[in-house]
Design a protein around this motif. Structure first.
Motif, PDB file in Angstrom:
ATOM      1  N   UNK A 100       0.831  -1.199   0.000  1.00 42.52           N
ATOM      2  CA  UNK A 100       0.000   0.000   0.000  1.00 42.52           C
ATOM      3  C   UNK A 100       0.871   1.257   0.000  1.00 42.52           C
ATOM      4  N   UNK A 101       1.984   1.196   0.710  1.00 42.63           N
ATOM      5  CA  UNK A 101       2.899   2.338   0.762  1.00 42.63           C
ATOM      6  C   UNK A 101       3.440   2.661  -0.621  1.00 42.63           C
ATOM      7  N   UNK A 102       3.621   1.641  -1.446  1.00 36.97           N
ATOM      8  CA  UNK A 102       4.111   1.836  -2.812  1.00 36.97           C
ATOM      9  C   UNK A 102       2.971   2.033  -3.806  1.00 36.97           C
ATOM     10  N   UNK A 103       1.751   2.197  -3.300  1.00 37.29           N
ATOM     11  CA  UNK A 103       0.579   2.248  -4.170  1.00 37.29           C
ATOM     12  C   UNK A 103       0.296   3.596  -4.802  1.00 37.29           C
ATOM     13  N   UNK A 104       1.113   4.618  -4.518  1.00 35.67           N
ATOM     14  CA  UNK A 104       0.967   5.887  -5.205  1.00 35.67           C
ATOM     15  C   UNK A 104       0.053   6.902  -4.542  1.00 35.67           C
ATOM     16  N   UNK A 105      -0.379   6.643  -3.306  1.00 31.78           N
ATOM     17  CA  UNK A 105      -1.237   7.616  -2.621  1.00 31.78           C
ATOM     18  C   UNK A 105      -0.888   7.622  -1.138  1.00 31.78           C
ATOM     19  N   UNK A 106       0.237   8.225  -0.792  1.00 30.33           N
ATOM     20  CA  UNK A 106       0.675   8.239   0.609  1.00 30.33           C
ATOM     21  C   UNK A 106      -0.254   9.075   1.480  1.00 30.33           C
ATOM     22  N   UNK A 107      -0.852  10.113   0.909  1.00 32.39           N
ATOM     23  CA  UNK A 107      -1.791  10.910   1.695  1.00 32.39           C
ATOM     24  C   UNK A 107      -2.995  10.074   2.094  1.00 32.39           C
ATOM     25  N   UNK A 108      -3.571   9.368   1.137  1.00 35.46           N
ATOM     26  CA  UNK A 108      -4.714   8.510   1.448  1.00 35.46           C
ATOM     27  C   UNK A 108      -4.349   7.435   2.449  1.00 35.46           C
ATOM     28  N   UNK A 109      -3.156   6.842   2.264  1.00 38.40           N
ATOM     29  CA  UNK A 109      -2.714   5.809   3.194  1.00 38.40           C
ATOM     30  C   UNK A 109      -2.486   6.402   4.578  1.00 38.40           C
ATOM     31  N   UNK A 110      -1.956   7.615   4.636  1.00 40.32           N
ATOM     32  CA  UNK A 110      -1.748   8.263   5.935  1.00 40.32           C
ATOM     33  C   UNK A 110      -3.079   8.471   6.657  1.00 40.32           C
ATOM     34  N   UNK A 111      -4.113   8.859   5.916  1.00 40.30           N
ATOM     35  CA  UNK A 111      -5.423   9.088   6.533  1.00 40.30           C
ATOM     36  C   UNK A 111      -5.976   7.809   7.149  1.00 40.30           C
ATOM     37  N   UNK A 112      -5.964   6.718   6.393  1.00 39.79           N
ATOM     38  CA  UNK A 112      -6.552   5.486   6.924  1.00 39.79           C
ATOM     39  C   UNK A 112      -5.666   4.862   7.994  1.00 39.79           C
ATOM     40  N   UNK A 113      -4.348   5.045   7.872  1.00 36.58           N
ATOM     41  CA  UNK A 113      -3.445   4.509   8.891  1.00 36.58           C
ATOM     42  C   UNK A 113      -3.587   5.273  10.204  1.00 36.58           C
ATOM     43  N   UNK A 114      -3.780   6.565  10.117  1.00 34.29           N
ATOM     44  CA  UNK A 114      -3.937   7.385  11.323  1.00 34.29           C
ATOM     45  C   UNK A 114      -5.158   6.945  12.126  1.00 34.29           C
ATOM     46  N   UNK A 115      -6.306   6.773  11.474  1.00 32.45           N
ATOM     47  CA  UNK A 115      -7.515   6.385  12.208  1.00 32.45           C
ATOM     48  C   UNK A 115      -7.453   4.934  12.666  1.00 32.45           C
ATOM     49  N   UNK A 116      -6.813   4.067  11.861  1.00 29.78           N
ATOM     50  CA  UNK A 116      -6.639   2.671  12.295  1.00 29.78           C
ATOM     51  C   UNK A 116      -5.751   2.603  13.527  1.00 29.78           C
ATOM     52  N   UNK A 117      -4.663   3.367  13.510  1.00 30.97           N
ATOM     53  CA  UNK A 117      -3.744   3.378  14.648  1.00 30.97           C
ATOM     54  C   UNK A 117      -4.451   3.885  15.905  1.00 30.97           C
ATOM     55  N   UNK A 118      -5.277   4.911  15.750  1.00 31.83           N
ATOM     56  CA  UNK A 118      -6.002   5.433  16.910  1.00 31.83           C
ATOM     57  C   UNK A 118      -6.950   4.417  17.498  1.00 31.83           C
ATOM     58  N   UNK A 119      -7.672   3.700  16.636  1.00 36.53           N
ATOM     59  CA  UNK A 119      -8.611   2.696  17.138  1.00 36.53           C
ATOM     60  C   UNK A 119      -7.867   1.538  17.789  1.00 36.53           C
ATOM     61  N   UNK A 120      -6.789   1.094  17.166  1.00 34.72           N
ATOM     62  CA  UNK A 120      -6.015  -0.010  17.732  1.00 34.72           C
ATOM     63  C   UNK A 120      -5.406   0.391  19.070  1.00 34.72           C
TER      64      UNK A 120
ATOM     65  N   UNK B  26      -6.557   2.444  21.209  1.00 32.46           N
ATOM     66  CA  UNK B  26      -7.604   2.427  22.221  1.00 32.46           C
ATOM     67  C   UNK B  26      -7.832   1.034  22.785  1.00 32.46           C
ATOM     68  N   UNK B  27      -7.752   0.018  21.925  1.00 34.76           N
ATOM     69  CA  UNK B  27      -7.919  -1.358  22.384  1.00 34.76           C
ATOM     70  C   UNK B  27      -6.735  -1.802  23.241  1.00 34.76           C
ATOM     71  N   UNK B  28      -5.529  -1.448  22.801  1.00 34.83           N
ATOM     72  CA  UNK B  28      -4.337  -1.882  23.528  1.00 34.83           C
ATOM     73  C   UNK B  28      -4.204  -1.184  24.877  1.00 34.83           C
ATOM     74  N   UNK B  29      -4.541   0.098  24.918  1.00 33.77           N
ATOM     75  CA  UNK B  29      -4.369   0.862  26.157  1.00 33.77           C
ATOM     76  C   UNK B  29      -5.202   0.325  27.311  1.00 33.77           C
ATOM     77  N   UNK B  30      -6.293  -0.342  27.000  1.00 32.69           N
ATOM     78  CA  UNK B  30      -7.136  -0.896  28.057  1.00 32.69           C
ATOM     79  C   UNK B  30      -6.388  -1.927  28.891  1.00 32.69           C
ATOM     80  N   UNK B  31      -5.400  -2.561  28.278  1.00 29.01           N
ATOM     81  CA  UNK B  31      -4.651  -3.607  28.977  1.00 29.01           C
ATOM     82  C   UNK B  31      -3.297  -3.112  29.487  1.00 29.01           C
ATOM     83  N   UNK B  32      -3.047  -1.824  29.345  1.00 36.53           N
ATOM     84  CA  UNK B  32      -1.772  -1.259  29.795  1.00 36.53           C
ATOM     85  C   UNK B  32      -1.984  -0.191  30.858  1.00 36.53           C
ATOM     86  N   UNK B  33      -3.068  -0.333  31.598  1.00 36.81           N
ATOM     87  CA  UNK B  33      -3.370   0.649  32.635  1.00 36.81           C
ATOM     88  C   UNK B  33      -2.384   0.521  33.789  1.00 36.81           C
ATOM     89  N   UNK B  34      -1.946   1.665  34.299  1.00 38.46           N
ATOM     90  CA  UNK B  34      -1.011   1.654  35.425  1.00 38.46           C
ATOM     91  C   UNK B  34      -1.727   1.245  36.710  1.00 38.46           C
TER      92      UNK B  34
END
Length: 253
Positions: free
Chosen positions: A66-86, A88-96
């Motif tokens: 996907x990174x070589x797919x010719x649309x880094x802006x589009x990939x950045x948009x979907x990666x940013x929201x995917x990373x945020x959602x993921x 959120x799931x991981x942080x639930x198990x890393x509570x201090x």
């Protein structure tokens, strides 16, 4: 009730006429390229697609594509929201503040979550579905189209992974006598392919004998890439494009 699969006759015919080591590899490489273009294309602005990407994401093989797919802006948009959602799931198990047994349970849940996430990929999912359609089409055409059956018998067989999958599709969809005929014909053409590759590999290695003076044929030159394609499903063209037939420093005969 048997599963109903859609037929994909035209691309299957085209793949068989191409004469590759594995027509299913060729079909799925083409489908994979289409899916990469799709996910970095207009789909990045489609809410339904964004929801799917946010939830599942992509695997370690397809994210670089996907990174070589010719649309880094589009990939950045979907990666940013995917990373945020993921996250959120991981942080639930890393509570201090947790320790002892409670901490161990949270870490076990975190491990399970990460393992699950690493196994998820929207492109892999779609390729699995597409494989089933192609494999079903091959069985259907073999059973109902005499011209295709002749094309099937003249083919080079399948790579190991797709041989397994194609025979499994035949097992699920063909009655006993028909299944026996399909397996017998597949074994015949697969055996011919193995024999051919063994001869070509032997001929290629023989060209490096000091007593050999004739240059190798085109088929002999391609034998290593062809064998790799048959064993692993790799693309022979990629091997030929980036490597010499023998990376030993002794020169390319």
């Amino acid at each position: 009730m048997p599963i109903k699969y859609e037929l994909e006759t035209i691309p299957v015919w085209d793949a068989y006429r191409a004469g590759s080591e594995c027509p299913l590899c060729l079909l799925l490489r083409r489908a994979e390229a289409d899916f990469v273009r799709f996910y970095v294309g207009h789909s990045v602005m489609v809410p339904e697609m964004r929801v799917q990407v946010n939830d599942a994401g992509f695997c370690r093989a397809h994210f670089p594509m996907l990174l070589d797919g010719g649309n880094r802006l589009g990939l950045a948009l979907i990666t940013h929201t995917h990373l945020g959602e993921l996250r959120g799931k991981l942080d639930k198990h890393l509570l201090a503040g947790k320790s002892g047994g409670a901490l161990k349970k949270e870490l076990a849940r975190l491990t399970a979550l990460v393992d699950e996430q690493l196994d998820r990929c929207l492109i892999c999912d779609r390729l699995r579905d597409r494989f089933l359609r192609y494999a079903y089409t091959i069985v259907h055409l073999w059973q109902n189209d005499a011209d295709f059956r002749a094309e099937f018998l003249a083919s080079k067989g399948f790579c190991l992974d797709h041989l397994k999958g194609q025979l499994e599709m035949a097992r699920q969809t063909l009655p006993g006598a028909r299944l026996g005929a399909f397996v017998a014909e597949t074994a015949e053409l697969q055996g011919r392919a193995w024999d051919r590759l063994e001869r070509e590999l032997l001929a290629f290695t023989g060209k490096f004998d000091y007593r050999s003076t004739a240059p190798p044929s085109a088929a002999t030159r391609q034998s290593v890439a062809g064998a790799i394609a048959k064993l692993t499903g790799a693309n022979p063209a990629q091997h030929d494009a980036h490597n010499s037939p023998m990376d030993s420093g002794t020169g390319d005969r």
